[in-house]
Write a protein that holds these residues in place. Structure first.
Motif, PDB file in Angstrom:
ATOM      1  N   GLU A 140      15.079  27.217 -46.218  1.00  0.00           N
ATOM      2  CA  GLU A 140      16.080  27.352 -47.289  1.00  0.00           C
ATOM      3  C   GLU A 140      17.317  26.525 -46.922  1.00  0.00           C
ATOM      4  OE1 GLU A 140      16.737  31.543 -48.010  1.00  0.00           O
ATOM      5  OE2 GLU A 140      14.566  31.857 -47.913  1.00  0.00           O
ATOM      6  N   LYS A 141      17.664  26.572 -45.662  1.00  0.00           N
ATOM      7  CA  LYS A 141      18.684  25.662 -45.115  1.00  0.00           C
ATOM      8  C   LYS A 141      17.960  24.661 -44.212  1.00  0.00           C
ATOM      9  CE  LYS A 141      22.468  28.048 -46.380  1.00  0.00           C
ATOM     10  NZ  LYS A 141      23.507  27.470 -47.247  1.00  0.00           N
ATOM     11  N   THR A 142      18.511  23.464 -44.115  1.00  0.00           N
ATOM     12  CA  THR A 142      17.883  22.431 -43.290  1.00  0.00           C
ATOM     13  C   THR A 142      18.654  22.304 -41.978  1.00  0.00           C
ATOM     14  OG1 THR A 142      17.314  21.292 -45.315  1.00  0.00           O
ATOM     15  CG2 THR A 142      17.148  20.018 -43.288  1.00  0.00           C
ATOM     16  N   LEU A 143      17.900  22.193 -40.907  1.00  0.00           N
ATOM     17  CA  LEU A 143      18.533  22.189 -39.577  1.00  0.00           C
ATOM     18  C   LEU A 143      17.899  21.094 -38.719  1.00  0.00           C
ATOM     19  CD1 LEU A 143      19.187  25.370 -37.438  1.00  0.00           C
ATOM     20  CD2 LEU A 143      17.778  23.541 -36.505  1.00  0.00           C
TER      21      LEU A 143
ATOM     22  N   THR B 125      17.807  30.343 -41.037  1.00  0.00           N
ATOM     23  CA  THR B 125      17.795  29.299 -42.070  1.00  0.00           C
ATOM     24  C   THR B 125      16.956  29.759 -43.262  1.00  0.00           C
ATOM     25  OG1 THR B 125      15.915  28.283 -40.908  1.00  0.00           O
ATOM     26  CG2 THR B 125      18.109  27.348 -40.480  1.00  0.00           C
TER      27      THR B 125
ATOM     28  N   ASP C 159      22.051  21.036 -43.351  1.00  0.00           N
ATOM     29  CA  ASP C 159      23.034  22.120 -43.223  1.00  0.00           C
ATOM     30  C   ASP C 159      23.541  22.322 -41.798  1.00  0.00           C
ATOM     31  OD1 ASP C 159      22.981  23.259 -46.030  1.00  0.00           O
ATOM     32  OD2 ASP C 159      20.837  23.232 -45.526  1.00  0.00           O
ATOM     33  N   TYR C 160      22.650  22.148 -40.824  1.00  0.00           N
ATOM     34  CA  TYR C 160      23.057  22.416 -39.436  1.00  0.00           C
ATOM     35  C   TYR C 160      22.565  21.317 -38.500  1.00  0.00           C
ATOM     36  CZ  TYR C 160      23.560  27.262 -41.085  1.00  0.00           C
ATOM     37  OH  TYR C 160      23.908  28.388 -41.771  1.00  0.00           O
TER      38      TYR C 160
ATOM     39  N   ALA D 299      27.569  19.383 -43.075  1.00  0.00           N
ATOM     40  CA  ALA D 299      26.782  20.061 -42.035  1.00  0.00           C
ATOM     41  C   ALA D 299      27.685  20.790 -41.048  1.00  0.00           C
ATOM     42  CB  ALA D 299      25.914  19.042 -41.293  1.00  0.00           C
TER      43      ALA D 299
END
Ligand code: FEO
Length: 390
Positions: free
Chosen positions: A41-44, A131, A71-72, A96
């Protein structure tokens, strides 16, 4: 090795231009700087790459996420082979958040002049970051290989992102005919070898985790139970300074070939006595980190050198320094010295290990006066017996 699991992708790079890794290690099969992208859902993203590969790495990320934001960025280790592109990433992905230990952010301030105080998450042992499907747990791994290091465990796919741990020399796009062990050993002993107790502490923490995949920052991803069990067992041996293989390591320097001839004779004697392996290194000509690796691999070490300016030949001094600074211990050591008028090398060599623990020096010291003779050859036979004793 593009896909690690359904939503963990490899986005690292291979380096075939490097001359010396970390300024001192030859890497004939190149080097890999690994980086991993998690599409959730979030990109890391885990870690950046060496300075020379920033754009290639960003292109790898872009090929996975397109024009979407990341995102991270998790910065597990601040040594520049992994962190050099943090600023470039921060510019390219302005939304980010940078995730790292407190000490890593101090290092970022020193390296980059900013510690990203307006867009960061400081993590410590046991902290988690979700995430979506993945929940990442951060595990402190000080001195494996720098003090700020964290490794990260993903409970969803049971992946350990192990930073320098379980790394290896060699690029990932060439097959290493020697397999994992040789260049993983040279890497570990050379780079992390001093920090055995800290590596043991990390292994104890890892033992409590169900690990199906290890994603290191160098070398191949380890993804079968056999590969993982083998790598963990090897790390346990190396970091506890245990003997890995039966045999004798002989490291020598020789100016005109007489000490070399004595070493060849000793090798012949050892093999005749049933020694399963004798690994010989000419410290002036062979790769020193290979010799250091062999000294740690085998339980028995013979050092042979010339007296030089009432000291020892420079390459031998350099070699012993490498052993001592990596806490060389729990080994049997034999000494051979050469000197045409005032042999003194054995005393100097032994003195260099004064603070080392658990070394047993053979009573027999072989003194060669210029060239091997009947007396020194008899001593050599005596040393061969003594170095092989249980
Ligand atoms: Fe691969 Fe300690 O850097």
């Amino acid at each position: 090795m593009k896909e690690i699991s359904g939503d963990i992708k490899y986005v690292g790079v291979n380096d075939h231009d490097i001359d010396l890794f970390e300024g001192q290690y030859v890497v004939p099969r190149g080097m890999a700087y690994n980086s991993y992208l998690v599409k959730d859902e979030k990109t890391l993203v885990f870690d950046t790459v060496d300075a020379r590969f920033g754009e290639e790495w960003l292109a790898n990320i872009k090929s996975e996420v397109g024009d979407a934001q990341v995102d991270y960025l998790v910065v597990q280790h601040m040594e520049p082979d992994h962190s050099a592109n943090v600023e470039l990433f921060a510019e390219r992905y302005p939304n980010a958040t940078i995730v790292a230990s407190a000490q890593a952010f101090v290092m970022m301030k020193n390296f980059f002049g900013t510690d990203f105080s307006d867009r960061r998450i400081v993590v410590k042992e046991g902290d988690t970051l979700s995430t979506g499907r993945h929940v990442f747990t951060f595990v402190a791994a000080p001195m494996v290989h720098w003090p700020e290091v964290v490794v990260t465990y993903d409970a969803a796919d049971k992946v350990l992102f192990s930073a320098d741990g379980f790394g290896k020399f060699g690029a990932n796009d060439v097959v290493d005919p020697e397999g994992w062990d040789c260049e993983a050993r040279r890497y570990y002993i050379g780079i992390v070898g001093k920090y055995g107790p800290q590596t043991q502490a990390l292994l104890k923490k890892a033992a409590g985790l169900d690990i199906r995949t290890i994603c290191p920052l160098h070398g191949p991803v380890l993804s079968t139970p056999e590969e993982i069990a083998h790598a963990v067992a090897q790390y346990d041996t190396w970091s506890s300074y245990s003997v890995e293989s039966p045999g004798v390591c002989i490291a020598y320097t020789s100016v005109y070939g007489h000490t070399k001839a004595a070493v060849a004779k000793l090798k012949e004697m050892l093999l005749a006595k049933g020694c399963p392996k004798v690994a010989v290194s000419d410290l002036a000509r062979d790769d020193q980190p290979e010799a250091v690796e062999d000294a740690f691999r085998y339980g028995r070490l013979v050092l042979a050198t010339t007296t030089y300016n009432m000291d020892i030949f420079p390459w031998m001094r350099h070699f012993i320094d490498h052993l001592v600074e990596r806490n060389y211990q729990n080994r049997r050591v034999g000494l051979i010295e050469n000197g045409s008028w005032a042999p003194n090398a054995a005393k100097v060599m032994k003195g260099m290990f004064e603070k080392s623990k658990g070394l047993t020096f053979c009573d027999t010291v072989v003194t060669i006066k210029s060239a091997l003779g009947a007396e020194s050859e008899a001593k050599l036979a005596q040393l061969a017996d003594e170095i092989l004793k249980d």
